[in-house]
Design an enzyme around this catalytic site. Structure first.
Site, PDB file in Angstrom:
ATOM      1  N   CYS A  42       0.986  25.685  20.665  1.00 31.84           N
ATOM      2  CA  CYS A  42       0.610  26.334  19.413  1.00 31.84           C
ATOM      3  C   CYS A  42      -0.909  26.245  19.235  1.00 31.84           C
ATOM      4  O   CYS A  42      -1.543  25.288  19.668  1.00 31.84           O
ATOM      5  CB  CYS A  42       1.319  25.648  18.242  1.00 31.84           C
ATOM      6  SG  CYS A  42       0.948  26.424  16.636  1.00 31.84           S
ATOM      7  N   ASP A  44      -2.387  25.580  16.612  1.00 29.17           N
ATOM      8  CA  ASP A  44      -2.663  24.602  15.557  1.00 29.17           C
ATOM      9  C   ASP A  44      -3.764  23.618  15.968  1.00 29.17           C
ATOM     10  O   ASP A  44      -3.693  23.015  17.029  1.00 29.17           O
ATOM     11  CB  ASP A  44      -1.361  23.834  15.248  1.00 29.17           C
ATOM     12  CG  ASP A  44      -1.455  23.050  13.952  1.00 29.17           C
ATOM     13  OD1 ASP A  44      -2.365  22.201  13.828  1.00 29.17           O
ATOM     14  OD2 ASP A  44      -0.614  23.274  13.061  1.00 29.17           O
ATOM     15  N   ARG A  46      -4.359  20.770  15.061  1.00 27.23           N
ATOM     16  CA  ARG A  46      -3.944  19.363  15.135  1.00 27.23           C
ATOM     17  C   ARG A  46      -3.260  19.021  16.453  1.00 27.23           C
ATOM     18  O   ARG A  46      -2.792  17.899  16.645  1.00 27.23           O
ATOM     19  CB  ARG A  46      -3.001  19.039  13.963  1.00 27.23           C
ATOM     20  CG  ARG A  46      -3.650  19.208  12.598  1.00 27.23           C
ATOM     21  CD  ARG A  46      -2.618  19.254  11.493  1.00 27.23           C
ATOM     22  NE  ARG A  46      -1.737  20.415  11.610  1.00 27.23           N
ATOM     23  CZ  ARG A  46      -0.746  20.695  10.775  1.00 27.23           C
ATOM     24  NH1 ARG A  46      -0.503  19.886   9.760  1.00 27.23           N
ATOM     25  NH2 ARG A  46      -0.005  21.761  10.960  1.00 27.23           N
ATOM     26  N   HIS A  98       5.445  21.886  18.009  1.00 22.21           N
ATOM     27  CA  HIS A  98       5.172  20.682  17.217  1.00 22.21           C
ATOM     28  C   HIS A  98       5.938  20.765  15.903  1.00 22.21           C
ATOM     29  O   HIS A  98       6.172  21.849  15.370  1.00 22.21           O
ATOM     30  CB  HIS A  98       3.662  20.515  16.964  1.00 22.21           C
ATOM     31  CG  HIS A  98       3.056  21.588  16.116  1.00 22.21           C
ATOM     32  ND1 HIS A  98       2.811  21.436  14.774  1.00 22.21           N
ATOM     33  CD2 HIS A  98       2.680  22.852  16.412  1.00 22.21           C
ATOM     34  CE1 HIS A  98       2.290  22.550  14.288  1.00 22.21           C
ATOM     35  NE2 HIS A  98       2.202  23.431  15.252  1.00 22.21           N
ATOM     36  N   CYS A 101       5.350  22.987  12.121  1.00 21.73           N
ATOM     37  CA  CYS A 101       4.538  24.150  12.528  1.00 21.73           C
ATOM     38  C   CYS A 101       4.463  25.176  11.386  1.00 21.73           C
ATOM     39  O   CYS A 101       5.495  25.622  10.868  1.00 21.73           O
ATOM     40  CB  CYS A 101       5.143  24.788  13.769  1.00 21.73           C
ATOM     41  SG  CYS A 101       4.207  26.218  14.355  1.00 21.73           S
TER      42      CYS A 101
HETATM   43 CO    CO Z   1       2.174  25.449  14.994  1.00 22.10          CO
END
Ligand code: CO
Length: 213
Positions: A42, A44, A46, A98, A101
């Protein structure tokens, strides 16, 4: 901040730290790229791929998009897979989702964000397919996490179904495809037991991974 000088300063410090640890670090990297792994994860912020598995530049080939989706007609993702398998000859591909999400949450709750809703439609399809399993997970957060897991399993199967992977297995290339999920709250990766290394038993492995969720 307008010139991002803080980031450029960080970069110079990082580069000199690397050379301090190993004087030919960049010289060596410049000449070869031979990663063993392709990470499909992803976008993302993080979930920084290399950092989580403590791999250096040169060791991990990476493709990231919102909610780690592998769509059969996405030329971007397919090209990454093809290059990784046919040219770099990676030994492992991991689809890494994750928990928590945002893309999966938006899909589950039918939130509208614009163009991206069309991308997340792929995850809504998975939700429809496994509505009973998702509903049974508990409150909304638990449902999101269950759909995150189902999404990884589904996308791992999608990777295995590509012509690139099917052809690689047909010619006897050693290649394993894994489905992992990362916990934002503890920094740990869990293996979702969907590892496939041949065209045999794909359906059985897929069904079993869903069953043990
Ligand atoms: Co995500």
């Amino acid at each position: 901040m307008t010139t991002l000088s803080n980031l450029l300063d960080n970069n110079r410090r990082w580069a000199s730290d690397k050379i301090a640890g190993q004087h030919d670090f960049f010289k060596r990297l410049e000449k070869i790229q031979s990663p063993q792994y392709l990470w499909i994860g992803c976008s993302d912020s993080r979930v920084p791929a290399n950092e989580i598995v403590a791999l250096d530049p040169g060791e991990l080939f990476v493709h990231r998009n919102v909610a780690n989706v592998v769509v059969h007609s996405d030329l971007n993702c397919l090209s990454v897979i093809q290059y990784a398998v046919d040219v770099l000859n990676v030994k492992h591909i991991m689809v890494v989702g994750h928990y928590g999400c945002g893309g999966v949450r938006a899909a589950l709750t039918n939130k509208r964000y614009g163009l991206i809703d069309n991308w997340l439609r792929h995850i809504q399809d998975i939700h429809q397919k496994y509505r009973t399993i998702v509903d049974a997970a508990g409150d909304e957060n638990k449902q999101v996490d269950r759909l995150c897991e189902l999404n990884v399993i589904e996308q791992t199967l999608n990777v295995c179904e590509t012509t690139v992977i099917q052809d690689a297995w047909a010619r006897g290339q050693s290649l394993k495809v894994h489905g992992w999920i990362y916990g934002l709250n503890d920094g740990l990766i869990r293996d979702l037991k969907i590892t496939m290394d041949s065209a045999d038993d794909m359906a059985a492995i897929y069904q079993h991974a869903i069953t043990i969720l």
